[in-house]
Write a protein that holds these residues in place. Structure first.
Motif, PDB file in Angstrom:
ATOM      1  N   HIS A 139       0.830  -1.217   0.000  1.00  0.00           N
ATOM      2  CA  HIS A 139       0.000   0.000   0.000  1.00  0.00           C
ATOM      3  C   HIS A 139       0.858   1.258   0.000  1.00  0.00           C
ATOM      4  CE1 HIS A 139      -4.011  -1.628   0.170  1.00  0.00           C
ATOM      5  NE2 HIS A 139      -3.632  -2.483   1.101  1.00  0.00           N
ATOM      6  N   LEU A 140       2.122   1.129   0.402  1.00  0.00           N
ATOM      7  CA  LEU A 140       3.039   2.274   0.431  1.00  0.00           C
ATOM      8  C   LEU A 140       3.718   2.504  -0.919  1.00  0.00           C
ATOM      9  CD1 LEU A 140       4.629   1.520   3.913  1.00  0.00           C
ATOM     10  CD2 LEU A 140       2.827   3.184   3.381  1.00  0.00           C
ATOM     11  N   ARG A 141       3.421   1.643  -1.889  1.00  0.00           N
ATOM     12  CA  ARG A 141       3.964   1.727  -3.250  1.00  0.00           C
ATOM     13  C   ARG A 141       5.496   1.778  -3.289  1.00  0.00           C
ATOM     14  NH1 ARG A 141      -0.406   2.102  -6.398  1.00  0.00           N
ATOM     15  NH2 ARG A 141      -2.221   3.213  -5.652  1.00  0.00           N
ATOM     16  N   PRO A 142       6.140   0.776  -2.690  1.00  0.00           N
ATOM     17  CA  PRO A 142       7.607   0.765  -2.675  1.00  0.00           C
ATOM     18  C   PRO A 142       8.185   0.293  -4.003  1.00  0.00           C
ATOM     19  CG  PRO A 142       6.798  -1.233  -1.694  1.00  0.00           C
ATOM     20  CD  PRO A 142       5.582  -0.384  -2.003  1.00  0.00           C
ATOM     21  N   ALA A 143       9.460   0.558  -4.185  1.00  0.00           N
ATOM     22  CA  ALA A 143      10.196  -0.032  -5.304  1.00  0.00           C
ATOM     23  C   ALA A 143      10.564  -1.473  -4.956  1.00  0.00           C
ATOM     24  CB  ALA A 143      11.455   0.772  -5.606  1.00  0.00           C
ATOM     25  N   VAL A 144      10.827  -1.710  -3.661  1.00  0.00           N
ATOM     26  CA  VAL A 144      11.223  -3.039  -3.195  1.00  0.00           C
ATOM     27  C   VAL A 144      10.648  -3.278  -1.795  1.00  0.00           C
ATOM     28  CG1 VAL A 144      13.159  -4.575  -2.636  1.00  0.00           C
ATOM     29  CG2 VAL A 144      13.413  -2.884  -4.451  1.00  0.00           C
ATOM     30  N   VAL A 145      10.096  -4.465  -1.585  1.00  0.00           N
ATOM     31  CA  VAL A 145       9.721  -4.935  -0.257  1.00  0.00           C
ATOM     32  C   VAL A 145      10.869  -5.841   0.204  1.00  0.00           C
ATOM     33  CG1 VAL A 145       8.105  -6.343   1.089  1.00  0.00           C
ATOM     34  CG2 VAL A 145       7.241  -4.816  -0.708  1.00  0.00           C
ATOM     35  N   CYS A 146      11.456  -5.519   1.350  1.00  0.00           N
ATOM     36  CA  CYS A 146      12.625  -6.244   1.864  1.00  0.00           C
ATOM     37  C   CYS A 146      12.234  -7.039   3.105  1.00  0.00           C
ATOM     38  CB  CYS A 146      13.733  -5.267   2.227  1.00  0.00           C
ATOM     39  SG  CYS A 146      14.176  -4.153   0.895  1.00  0.00           S
ATOM     40  N   VAL A 147      12.259  -8.351   3.007  1.00  0.00           N
ATOM     41  CA  VAL A 147      11.917  -9.207   4.138  1.00  0.00           C
ATOM     42  C   VAL A 147      13.218  -9.659   4.799  1.00  0.00           C
ATOM     43  CG1 VAL A 147      10.686 -11.257   4.919  1.00  0.00           C
ATOM     44  CG2 VAL A 147       9.824  -9.956   2.953  1.00  0.00           C
ATOM     45  N   ASP A 148      13.387  -9.278   6.060  1.00  0.00           N
ATOM     46  CA  ASP A 148      14.610  -9.565   6.811  1.00  0.00           C
ATOM     47  C   ASP A 148      14.437 -10.867   7.594  1.00  0.00           C
ATOM     48  OD1 ASP A 148      16.664  -9.692   8.730  1.00  0.00           O
ATOM     49  OD2 ASP A 148      16.824  -7.516   8.787  1.00  0.00           O
ATOM     50  N   PHE A 149      15.259 -11.864   7.247  1.00  0.00           N
ATOM     51  CA  PHE A 149      15.196 -13.182   7.863  1.00  0.00           C
ATOM     52  C   PHE A 149      16.239 -13.390   8.959  1.00  0.00           C
ATOM     53  CE2 PHE A 149      12.526 -14.253   4.352  1.00  0.00           C
ATOM     54  CZ  PHE A 149      11.818 -15.385   4.737  1.00  0.00           C
ATOM     55  N   ALA A 150      16.958 -12.352   9.358  1.00  0.00           N
ATOM     56  CA  ALA A 150      18.080 -12.513  10.296  1.00  0.00           C
ATOM     57  C   ALA A 150      17.679 -13.226  11.589  1.00  0.00           C
ATOM     58  CB  ALA A 150      18.704 -11.161  10.612  1.00  0.00           C
TER      59      ALA A 150
END
Length: 107
Positions: free
Chosen positions: A40-51
């Motif tokens: 909904h924020l219209r990003p260029a990239v959604v980054c999922v952090d698995f750390a």
């Protein structure tokens, strides 16, 4: 350990999603909800952090595949960040490394 999902602060077109705990059937919907909120924020990239992810079952894998499809449909990228060797192997063994643009795990 239950899953914690945090939608981080957008920066430079990237919206981070920080995961912590076990991603499984009982809580995979939390990740799907976070991805929808990020889109909904219209990003260029959604980054999922698995750390901080300690376990992931097939429901978690399915959530990531759904996230990839939604990101593609929205015209943005999906980045899976800080994957441990075991998580990378899980994606590789599931045949998802190419779909998700991940490298093959080292032997």
């Amino acid at each position: 350990m239950p899953l914690s999902v945090e939608l981080g602060t957008p920066s430079a077109g990237r919206v981070p999603i920080i995961l912590s705990g076990e991603l499984d059937q009982s809580n995979a919907g939390l990740l799907r909800d976070a991805v929808r909120a990020a889109l909904h924020l219209r990003p260029a990239v959604v980054c999922v952090d698995f750390a901080l992810v300690t376990f992931m079952d097939s429901s978690g894998l399915a959530s990531i595949v759904a996230a990839k499809r939604w990101c593609n449909d929205a015209g943005c990228g999906l980045s899976l960040d800080a994957l441990s060797h075991s998580m990378l192997r899980r994606f590789h063994m599931s045949g998802l490394t190419e779909l998700l643009g991940l490298p093959a795990p080292p032997p």
